[in-house]
Design a protein around this motif. Structure first.
Motif, PDB file in Angstrom:
ATOM      1  N   ARG A   1       0.954   4.130  -2.711  1.00 47.10           N
ATOM      2  CA  ARG A   1       0.436   5.703  -2.484  1.00 47.10           C
ATOM      3  C   ARG A   1       1.652   6.601  -2.925  1.00 47.10           C
ATOM      4  O   ARG A   1       1.384   7.820  -3.079  1.00 47.10           O
ATOM      5  CB  ARG A   1      -0.008   5.613  -0.817  1.00 47.10           C
ATOM      6  CG  ARG A   1      -1.283   5.167  -0.652  1.00 47.10           C
ATOM      7  CD  ARG A   1      -1.674   5.452   0.826  1.00 47.10           C
ATOM      8  NE  ARG A   1      -2.860   4.974   0.756  1.00 47.10           N
ATOM      9  CZ  ARG A   1      -3.387   3.839   1.415  1.00 47.10           C
ATOM     10  NH1 ARG A   1      -2.435   2.897   2.230  1.00 47.10           N
ATOM     11  NH2 ARG A   1      -4.782   3.326   1.860  1.00 47.10           N
TER      12      ARG A   1
ATOM     13  N   LEU B   1     -11.254  -0.076  -4.539  1.00 43.64           N
ATOM     14  CA  LEU B   1     -10.239   0.722  -4.374  1.00 43.64           C
ATOM     15  C   LEU B   1     -10.855   2.125  -4.962  1.00 43.64           C
ATOM     16  O   LEU B   1     -11.295   2.190  -5.935  1.00 43.64           O
ATOM     17  CB  LEU B   1      -9.171   0.193  -5.589  1.00 43.64           C
ATOM     18  CG  LEU B   1      -8.734  -1.211  -5.376  1.00 43.64           C
ATOM     19  CD1 LEU B   1      -7.762  -1.692  -6.349  1.00 43.64           C
ATOM     20  CD2 LEU B   1      -7.995  -1.376  -4.071  1.00 43.64           C
TER      21      LEU B   1
ATOM     22  N   LEU C   1      -4.449   6.255  -5.066  1.00 45.75           N
ATOM     23  CA  LEU C   1      -5.149   5.362  -4.465  1.00 45.75           C
ATOM     24  C   LEU C   1      -5.637   6.380  -3.266  1.00 45.75           C
ATOM     25  O   LEU C   1      -4.827   6.708  -2.610  1.00 45.75           O
ATOM     26  CB  LEU C   1      -4.519   4.201  -3.951  1.00 45.75           C
ATOM     27  CG  LEU C   1      -5.607   3.281  -2.969  1.00 45.75           C
ATOM     28  CD1 LEU C   1      -6.556   2.532  -3.824  1.00 45.75           C
ATOM     29  CD2 LEU C   1      -4.553   2.119  -2.501  1.00 45.75           C
TER      30      LEU C   1
ATOM     31  N   ARG D   1     -13.720  -6.281  -2.752  1.00 50.38           N
ATOM     32  CA  ARG D   1     -12.773  -4.957  -2.476  1.00 50.38           C
ATOM     33  C   ARG D   1     -13.130  -3.962  -3.383  1.00 50.38           C
ATOM     34  O   ARG D   1     -13.351  -3.985  -4.598  1.00 50.38           O
ATOM     35  CB  ARG D   1     -11.413  -5.613  -2.643  1.00 50.38           C
ATOM     36  CG  ARG D   1     -10.270  -4.688  -1.557  1.00 50.38           C
ATOM     37  CD  ARG D   1      -9.006  -5.421  -2.046  1.00 50.38           C
ATOM     38  NE  ARG D   1      -7.863  -5.078  -0.961  1.00 50.38           N
ATOM     39  CZ  ARG D   1      -7.547  -5.810  -0.017  1.00 50.38           C
ATOM     40  NH1 ARG D   1      -7.981  -6.959   0.181  1.00 50.38           N
ATOM     41  NH2 ARG D   1      -6.767  -5.374   0.988  1.00 50.38           N
TER      42      ARG D   1
ATOM     43  N   VAL E   1      -2.978  -3.201 -10.997  1.00 49.04           N
ATOM     44  CA  VAL E   1      -3.990  -3.111 -10.019  1.00 49.04           C
ATOM     45  C   VAL E   1      -3.787  -4.680  -9.540  1.00 49.04           C
ATOM     46  O   VAL E   1      -4.199  -4.763  -8.406  1.00 49.04           O
ATOM     47  CB  VAL E   1      -5.446  -3.121 -10.973  1.00 49.04           C
ATOM     48  CG1 VAL E   1      -6.717  -3.642 -10.022  1.00 49.04           C
ATOM     49  CG2 VAL E   1      -5.730  -1.698 -11.257  1.00 49.04           C
TER      50      VAL E   1
ATOM     51  N   LYS F   1       0.840  -1.238  -0.024  1.00 47.75           N
ATOM     52  CA  LYS F   1       0.102  -0.011   0.043  1.00 47.75           C
ATOM     53  C   LYS F   1       0.952   1.183  -0.075  1.00 47.75           C
ATOM     54  O   LYS F   1       0.464   2.334  -0.562  1.00 47.75           O
ATOM     55  CB  LYS F   1      -0.862  -0.060   1.243  1.00 47.75           C
ATOM     56  CG  LYS F   1      -2.174  -0.925   1.204  1.00 47.75           C
ATOM     57  CD  LYS F   1      -2.807  -1.030   2.251  1.00 47.75           C
ATOM     58  CE  LYS F   1      -3.924  -1.943   2.374  1.00 47.75           C
ATOM     59  NZ  LYS F   1      -4.814  -2.095   3.449  1.00 47.75           N
TER      60      LYS F   1
ATOM     61  N   ASP G   1      -8.266   1.787   0.132  1.00 50.27           N
ATOM     62  CA  ASP G   1      -8.471   0.549  -0.122  1.00 50.27           C
ATOM     63  C   ASP G   1      -9.384  -0.290   0.978  1.00 50.27           C
ATOM     64  O   ASP G   1      -8.753  -0.237   2.085  1.00 50.27           O
ATOM     65  CB  ASP G   1      -7.183  -0.089  -0.176  1.00 50.27           C
ATOM     66  CG  ASP G   1      -7.253  -1.635  -0.280  1.00 50.27           C
ATOM     67  OD1 ASP G   1      -8.224  -2.314  -0.590  1.00 50.27           O
ATOM     68  OD2 ASP G   1      -5.747  -2.397  -0.579  1.00 50.27           O
ATOM     69  N   GLU G   2     -10.587  -0.741   0.618  1.00 48.20           N
ATOM     70  CA  GLU G   2     -11.452  -1.232   1.723  1.00 48.20           C
ATOM     71  C   GLU G   2     -12.057  -2.637   1.242  1.00 48.20           C
ATOM     72  O   GLU G   2     -12.522  -2.531  -0.066  1.00 48.20           O
ATOM     73  CB  GLU G   2     -12.577  -0.208   2.127  1.00 48.20           C
ATOM     74  CG  GLU G   2     -11.751   1.162   2.360  1.00 48.20           C
ATOM     75  CD  GLU G   2     -12.871   2.045   2.788  1.00 48.20           C
ATOM     76  OE1 GLU G   2     -14.320   1.849   2.598  1.00 48.20           O
ATOM     77  OE2 GLU G   2     -12.725   3.367   3.271  1.00 48.20           O
TER      78      GLU G   2
ATOM     79  N   TYR H   1      -1.183  -5.410  -7.161  1.00 48.17           N
ATOM     80  CA  TYR H   1      -1.427  -4.804  -5.991  1.00 48.17           C
ATOM     81  C   TYR H   1      -2.422  -5.617  -5.273  1.00 48.17           C
ATOM     82  O   TYR H   1      -2.252  -5.844  -4.023  1.00 48.17           O
ATOM     83  CB  TYR H   1      -2.119  -3.336  -6.101  1.00 48.17           C
ATOM     84  CG  TYR H   1      -2.421  -2.639  -4.856  1.00 48.17           C
ATOM     85  CD1 TYR H   1      -1.711  -2.098  -3.772  1.00 48.17           C
ATOM     86  CD2 TYR H   1      -3.874  -2.652  -4.370  1.00 48.17           C
ATOM     87  CE1 TYR H   1      -2.146  -1.652  -2.637  1.00 48.17           C
ATOM     88  CE2 TYR H   1      -4.242  -2.210  -3.185  1.00 48.17           C
ATOM     89  CZ  TYR H   1      -3.437  -1.510  -2.363  1.00 48.17           C
ATOM     90  OH  TYR H   1      -3.961  -0.978  -1.195  1.00 48.17           O
ATOM     91  N   CYS H   2      -3.414  -5.830  -5.892  1.00 47.60           N
ATOM     92  CA  CYS H   2      -4.493  -6.817  -5.346  1.00 47.60           C
ATOM     93  C   CYS H   2      -4.030  -8.119  -4.793  1.00 47.60           C
ATOM     94  O   CYS H   2      -4.482  -8.683  -3.950  1.00 47.60           O
ATOM     95  CB  CYS H   2      -5.740  -6.919  -6.227  1.00 47.60           C
ATOM     96  SG  CYS H   2      -6.766  -5.347  -6.242  1.00 47.60           S
TER      97      CYS H   2
END
Length: 203
Positions: free
Chosen positions: A111, A141, A149, A139, A122, A107, A152-153, A125-126
């Motif tokens: 950022r 983004l 970003l 999820r 993407v 993360k 991210d939740e 990262y995921c």
């Protein structure tokens, strides 16, 4: 007159054999870097703090045999880790700390840079946070106008093959964050580890 007792020899003979092995691993790690170590050697080192008085090599090899790779070990569900003989709470805590650290680092990298400028970004990262999850996740983004970003939740967590989605909650959260772009991602725990382009959509 009784013979003088040589305590230094006794202490040397009682020193566990793995102490020297640990020092050699540390020296190689610092001198040559992590690429000089195999997965099981890195896992050994990761378990040093959790198991200070026992050789960690057998456990490291057992974990890799069961799960396949370093990444799969640290992301394995707690219940499955407990199936491996010798895995106690301290070892599980150490492994989950590594998984959490990997997620935070990923993360932070996103950022700090122009984030998510391609689908490969993407997916990479995921994969860090979702690839080894044992339940399906939905999820979100949230991005700004420069594709950086914002947040991210994980909106929902379901079963191994189903997770509910509530569009109203998704839109509400996007407005709260003033996001100008949104990427929705979900995983499939029942299939081989992967997150593909078909699993992500931007709006």
């Amino acid at each position: 007159m009784p013979a003088k007792h040589d305590t230094s020899d006794d202490e040397a003979s009682e020193t566990p054999h793995y102490h020297g092995h640990r020092e050699r691993l540390r020296e190689r790690f610092y001198a040559a870097g992590p690429d000089a170590l195999t997965d099981y050697e890195l896992l050994e080192m990761a378990l040093f703090a959790a198991i200070p008085r026992r050789d960690t090599k057998p456990l490291a090899k057992a974990l890799l045999k069961k799960f396949g790779s370093f990444a799969e070990v640290v992301h394995a569900p707690v219940a499955r880790l407990r199936e491996v003989e010798g895995v106690k709470d301290a070892s599980i805590n150490q492994l989950k700390l590594l998984a959490a650290a990997a997620g935070r680092i990923a993360k932070g990298e996103i950022r700090r840079n122009i984030a998510l400028s391609s689908w490969n970004d993407v997916i990479d990262y995921c994969r860090t946070g979702m690839a080894f999850a044992d339940k399906e996740q939905f999820r979100l983004l949230f991005l700004d106008k420069r594709n950086q970003l914002i947040a991210d939740e994980v909106q929902q967590t379901g079963t191994v093959d189903h997770t509910p989605v509530y569009p109203r909650e998704v839109i509400k959260r996007a407005l709260e964050l003033s996001a100008t772009a949104l990427i929705l991602v979900h995983n499939h725990p029942t299939t081989p580890v992967s997150i593909t382009l078909d699993h992500a959509r931007s709006f």
